[in-house]
Design an enzyme around this catalytic site. Structure first.
Site, PDB file in Angstrom:
ATOM      1  N   LYS A 148       0.689  -1.336  -0.146  1.00  0.00           N
ATOM      2  CA  LYS A 148      -0.139  -0.019   0.004  1.00  0.00           C
ATOM      3  C   LYS A 148       0.783   1.391   0.108  1.00  0.00           C
ATOM      4  CE  LYS A 148      -2.179  -0.893   3.961  1.00  0.00           C
ATOM      5  NZ  LYS A 148      -1.503  -2.404   4.264  1.00  0.00           N
ATOM      6  N   ARG A 196      -9.289   0.657   9.712  1.00  0.00           N
ATOM      7  CA  ARG A 196      -8.908  -0.600   9.684  1.00  0.00           C
ATOM      8  C   ARG A 196      -9.935  -1.415  10.900  1.00  0.00           C
ATOM      9  NH1 ARG A 196      -2.799   0.191   9.574  1.00  0.00           N
ATOM     10  NH2 ARG A 196      -1.733  -1.938   9.453  1.00  0.00           N
ATOM     11  N   ARG A 254      11.452  -7.032   4.171  1.00  0.00           N
ATOM     12  CA  ARG A 254      11.350  -5.684   4.607  1.00  0.00           C
ATOM     13  C   ARG A 254      12.102  -5.155   5.862  1.00  0.00           C
ATOM     14  NH1 ARG A 254       5.797  -2.511   4.422  1.00  0.00           N
ATOM     15  NH2 ARG A 254       5.686  -3.320   6.797  1.00  0.00           N
ATOM     16  N   ARG A 292      11.829  -1.637  11.448  1.00  0.00           N
ATOM     17  CA  ARG A 292      10.781  -1.602  11.970  1.00  0.00           C
ATOM     18  C   ARG A 292      10.422  -2.902  12.781  1.00  0.00           C
ATOM     19  NH1 ARG A 292       5.347  -0.387   8.118  1.00  0.00           N
ATOM     20  NH2 ARG A 292       4.380  -1.635   9.928  1.00  0.00           N
ATOM     21  N   ARG A 322      -0.088  -9.476  13.649  1.00  0.00           N
ATOM     22  CA  ARG A 322      -0.691  -8.232  12.696  1.00  0.00           C
ATOM     23  C   ARG A 322      -1.705  -9.081  11.911  1.00  0.00           C
ATOM     24  NH1 ARG A 322       4.520  -5.996  10.703  1.00  0.00           N
ATOM     25  NH2 ARG A 322       3.364  -4.392   9.323  1.00  0.00           N
TER      26      ARG A 322
HETATM   27  P1  AMP Z   1       1.151   0.188   8.866  1.00  0.00           P
HETATM   28  O1  AMP Z   1       2.341   1.065   8.789  1.00  0.00           O
HETATM   29  O2  AMP Z   1      -0.036   0.631   8.124  1.00  0.00           O
HETATM   30  O3  AMP Z   1       1.538  -1.326   8.850  1.00  0.00           O
HETATM   31  O4  AMP Z   1       0.721   0.151  10.525  1.00  0.00           O
HETATM   32  C1  AMP Z   1       1.577  -0.169  11.717  1.00  0.00           C
HETATM   33  C2  AMP Z   1       0.876  -0.161  12.882  1.00  0.00           C
HETATM   34  O5  AMP Z   1       0.466   1.103  13.398  1.00  0.00           O
HETATM   35  C3  AMP Z   1      -0.366  -1.276  12.924  1.00  0.00           C
HETATM   36  O6  AMP Z   1       0.096  -2.321  13.287  1.00  0.00           O
HETATM   37  C4  AMP Z   1      -1.105  -0.724  14.340  1.00  0.00           C
HETATM   38  O7  AMP Z   1      -0.378  -0.828  15.316  1.00  0.00           O
HETATM   39  C5  AMP Z   1      -0.875   0.871  14.059  1.00  0.00           C
HETATM   40  N1  AMP Z   1      -1.949   1.225  13.038  1.00  0.00           N
HETATM   41  C6  AMP Z   1      -1.806   1.815  11.772  1.00  0.00           C
HETATM   42  N2  AMP Z   1      -2.758   2.365  11.330  1.00  0.00           N
HETATM   43  C7  AMP Z   1      -4.052   1.980  12.179  1.00  0.00           C
HETATM   44  C8  AMP Z   1      -5.235   2.049  12.349  1.00  0.00           C
HETATM   45  N3  AMP Z   1      -6.013   2.561  11.219  1.00  0.00           N
HETATM   46  N4  AMP Z   1      -5.986   1.623  13.395  1.00  0.00           N
HETATM   47  C9  AMP Z   1      -5.148   1.183  14.716  1.00  0.00           C
HETATM   48  N5  AMP Z   1      -3.728   1.071  14.519  1.00  0.00           N
HETATM   49  C10 AMP Z   1      -3.171   1.588  13.341  1.00  0.00           C
END
Ligand code: AMP
Length: 372
Positions: A196, A271, A310, A316, A328
């Site tokens: 994404k 989400r 990654r 990360r 996740r």
């Molecule tokens: P991402 O970079 O989108 O994979 O997000 C990394 C982490 O950020 C996720 O595993 C959640 O812990 C938190 N996070 C990001 N977006 C959301 C969301 N919309 N709702 C809740 N937690 C989020």
């Protein structure tokens, strides 16, 4: 609640079901409290618009009552220039009765004037008027309105019995006329590692959109040790979702920073179903909407591989430990995946094959963007 379109016009959410219910209940309670003990009123609803209001009002009215409905019909009188109004449907003898008119909305007061004219010679004991909505800025008459549910600004409204060209009466909420949405808002969807973020970087340039990645915003806050960052960190490190209210408030703040944007690519948001509902309502209040959810579809095993790869360079914490990665996916499968149905129900879901070269996938996404 999102924007609705009736024929050529767009309407945005204005008064929700809970607010309507509260106003109706309040009116019914007030009317009852002001009636003499043991008085049996006759409620007279003015059709068509009042039918939902009248039904709800009567259910909230605690006491004996009679109910009738009338329609105010115009017909040409003896001289063709003269426009006479007549109440159709009053068969009851109203002599000595307490009549309570139920109106959905009073604006200029022309209809109300007719009602007063017609009831004047019916020998009623008392005539009271209840209206759910009232437009004080356009009301021109010196006529009493005894009970007002909610005063509103002078903008056209539909829903909860009120119509535009016959449409819209069936909605449970009230919507207000608005301009055509100006933005293009896309939810870029898919499980962790679907690509994404990578794709959003290309698409935002191609379509001049603002990219909001909630994950990136959280990581920025963690890096800068803000209060929000400290709060989010403990969830993110374990691969859990950050609580909805925290995330929703943050997202809204990000959107507000870009009020002149052509539109947004939302990446990693919504989400959960409650995030999706909050986003719909938030955009609708601005007269905007989500145009599409575009999902990158990739098999889970390939994703774990991608994320571990990654993790070697991304720094990360949630990318390096397979157990956290699995968590996740668990969060995704239990809370996020249902959003496919949510957007499908609005006919806004587009699935795109997320396996292949970055360029090929960008092309597939662009094909969908161009159609919107
Ligand atoms: P991402 O970079 O989108 O994979 O997000 C990394 C982490 O950020 C996720 O595993 C959640 O812990 C938190 N996070 C990001 N977006 C959301 C969301 N919309 N709702 C809740 N937690 C989020």
């Amino acid at each position: 609640m999102s924007i609705i379109k009736l024929q050529d016009l767009h309407f945005k959410p204005y008064v929700n079901q809970a607010e309507i219910a509260k106003a109706v209940k309040h009116l019914a309670t007030q009317v009852k409290a002001d009636l003499p003990k043991n008085e049996v009123p006759i409620f007279v609803g003015i059709l068509n618009g009042c039918f939902l209001f009248a039904a709800d009002f009567i259910r909230e009215f605690n006491g004996d009552c009679e109910v009738s409905f009338v329609k105010l019909a115009s017909y040409s009188g003896t001289s063709s220039t003269e426009n006479v109004k007549e109440l159709v449907g009053i068969n009851e003898d109203l002599t000595g009765r307490t009549v309570v008119i139920l109106e959905d909305i009073i604006d200029t007061g022309n209809t109300l004037q007719e009602i007063y004219n017609i009831f004047r010679n019916k020998n009623v004991k008392e005539l009271k008027v209840v209206t759910l909505f009232f437009k004080p800025t356009v009301f021109k008459k010196e006529l009493p309105i005894n009970y007002i549910g909610k005063s509103i600004e002078d903008k056209f409204i539909v829903g909860y019995g009120l119509d535009y060209n016959g449409l819209g009466r069936n909605y449970s909420e009230i919507y207000q006329l608005t301009t055509q949405p100006k933005m293009k808002n896309i939810v870029l969807f898919g499980p962790p590692g679907a690509g994404k973020g990578t794709q959003a970087e290309f698409l935002k340039e191609m379509y001049q959109l603002v990219h909001i990645s909630t994950g990136d915003v959280f990581r920025f806050n963690i890096k800068n040790k803000t209060e929000l960052g400290l709060l989010a960190k403990k969830y993110m490190d374990e691969g859990n979702l950050v609580p909805d209210q925290v995330t929703i408030n943050m997202l809204k703040a990000e959107v507000e920073k870009n009020t002149d944007a052509n539109g947004f690519i939302f990446d990693g948001f919504p989400r959960t179903e409650s995030q999706a509902e909050a986003l719909d309502t938030f955009l609708a209040e601005k007269g905007e909407q989500i145009n599409a959810m575009i999902a990158l579809e990739v098999p889970e095993d390939l994703l774990v591989e991608r994320l571990l790869e990654r993790g070697k360079t991304s720094g990360r914490a949630d990318d390096t430990d397979e157990a956290k990665i699995r968590n996740r996916f668990n969060e995704y499968n239990t809370k996020t995946a249902v959003l496919k149905d949510y957007f499908n129900a609005q006919e806004k879901y587009y699935g795109v094959n997320g396996v292949g070269s970055i360029e090929d996938i960008t092309q597939r996404l662009a094909t969908v963007f161009d159609k919107l």
